[in-house]
Design a protein around this motif. Sequence first.
Motif, PDB file in Angstrom:
ATOM      1  N   PHE A  11      -0.975 -62.426  -2.024  1.00  0.00           N
ATOM      2  CA  PHE A  11      -1.730 -62.656  -3.277  1.00  0.00           C
ATOM      3  C   PHE A  11      -3.053 -63.362  -2.992  1.00  0.00           C
ATOM      4  CE2 PHE A  11       2.619 -62.727  -5.520  1.00  0.00           C
ATOM      5  CZ  PHE A  11       2.499 -61.409  -5.920  1.00  0.00           C
ATOM      6  N   ARG A  12      -3.029 -64.329  -2.081  1.00  0.00           N
ATOM      7  CA  ARG A  12      -4.268 -65.058  -1.755  1.00  0.00           C
ATOM      8  C   ARG A  12      -5.287 -64.129  -1.102  1.00  0.00           C
ATOM      9  NH1 ARG A  12      -3.818 -70.686  -1.947  1.00  0.00           N
ATOM     10  NH2 ARG A  12      -1.706 -71.374  -2.392  1.00  0.00           N
ATOM     11  N   LEU A  13      -4.815 -63.294  -0.166  1.00  0.00           N
ATOM     12  CA  LEU A  13      -5.714 -62.341   0.483  1.00  0.00           C
ATOM     13  C   LEU A  13      -6.250 -61.335  -0.540  1.00  0.00           C
ATOM     14  CD1 LEU A  13      -3.617 -61.773   3.735  1.00  0.00           C
ATOM     15  CD2 LEU A  13      -5.902 -62.792   3.637  1.00  0.00           C
ATOM     16  N   ALA A  14      -5.364 -60.890  -1.446  1.00  0.00           N
ATOM     17  CA  ALA A  14      -5.757 -59.889  -2.448  1.00  0.00           C
ATOM     18  C   ALA A  14      -6.920 -60.389  -3.310  1.00  0.00           C
ATOM     19  CB  ALA A  14      -4.559 -59.540  -3.334  1.00  0.00           C
ATOM     20  N   VAL A  15      -6.846 -61.646  -3.763  1.00  0.00           N
ATOM     21  CA  VAL A  15      -7.924 -62.129  -4.647  1.00  0.00           C
ATOM     22  C   VAL A  15      -9.235 -62.325  -3.895  1.00  0.00           C
ATOM     23  CG1 VAL A  15      -6.448 -63.106  -6.457  1.00  0.00           C
ATOM     24  CG2 VAL A  15      -7.184 -64.577  -4.559  1.00  0.00           C
ATOM     25  N   ILE A  16      -9.138 -62.590  -2.574  1.00  0.00           N
ATOM     26  CA  ILE A  16     -10.387 -62.691  -1.793  1.00  0.00           C
ATOM     27  C   ILE A  16     -11.067 -61.315  -1.763  1.00  0.00           C
ATOM     28  CG2 ILE A  16     -11.352 -63.113   0.516  1.00  0.00           C
ATOM     29  CD1 ILE A  16      -9.047 -65.238   0.834  1.00  0.00           C
ATOM     30  N   TYR A  17     -10.273 -60.257  -1.506  1.00  0.00           N
ATOM     31  CA  TYR A  17     -10.838 -58.898  -1.536  1.00  0.00           C
ATOM     32  C   TYR A  17     -11.386 -58.570  -2.931  1.00  0.00           C
ATOM     33  CZ  TYR A  17      -9.414 -57.446   3.148  1.00  0.00           C
ATOM     34  OH  TYR A  17      -9.307 -57.322   4.506  1.00  0.00           O
TER      35      TYR A  17
END
Length: 126
Positions: A11-17
């Motif tokens: 989820f953290r990586l997803a919001v960065i993208y």
Amino acid sequence: MSGSARSTIWFRLAVIYFAVAVTLGVGMGASGDHHLMPVHAHLNLLGWVSMTLFGLITHRFPAVGEGKLALFHFWVYNLSVPVMMVALTLRMNGMVAIEPLLGLTSGITWLAVMAFVIQVLTKAKS
Ligand code: HEM
Ligand code: HEM
């Protein structure tokens, strides 16, 4: 690492993208220059959308995020996708010589996706 801890990282990586992709989208809209459209689309789809789904599926089925194949999926995907996005950006800016790297990272991303597919098919049990 537990499946639910891995889910949080997705989820953290997803919001960065999501942040990068939407910023690029707004920039494209504001400037009228859409030549990076495939980069915007795939940052959103391989990053924001797919990673959110990895997180949701892993949250629902923690076993999908555990074991060697899950580790392979996690690291290979997270190393290949950003390199592929940089290569795609360079290609869209006219660097034809980057195509082999784009092809290679596409294939490596495919391998990571197959690892996830196998995890879901073998580990997601109600
Ligand atoms: C503020 C948010 C966004 C803005 C301002 C924006 C802007 C744009 C722009 C200007 C284009 C180029 C259109 C063209 O040249 O035909 C585009 C294409 C695209 N965007 Fe976005 N976008 C946003 C959010 C998103 C999100 C959240 C997603 C996916 C989850 C997404 C997926 C796509 C895709 C797949 C295309 C390619 C469409 C096609 O094949 O014609 N965009 N976007
Ligand atoms: C290894 C992963 C992937 C590769 C190598 C790949 C490759 C491609 C290629 C070659 C195109 C055609 C671009 C053009 O004609 O200019 C394309 C378009 C598209 N792909 Fe993918 N794709 C991948 C993953 C995905 C995923 C996971 C999604 C959705 C969840 C997706 C959605 C789209 C969409 C909506 C388009 C049309 C918009 C555009 O042209 O950028 N792709 N992709």
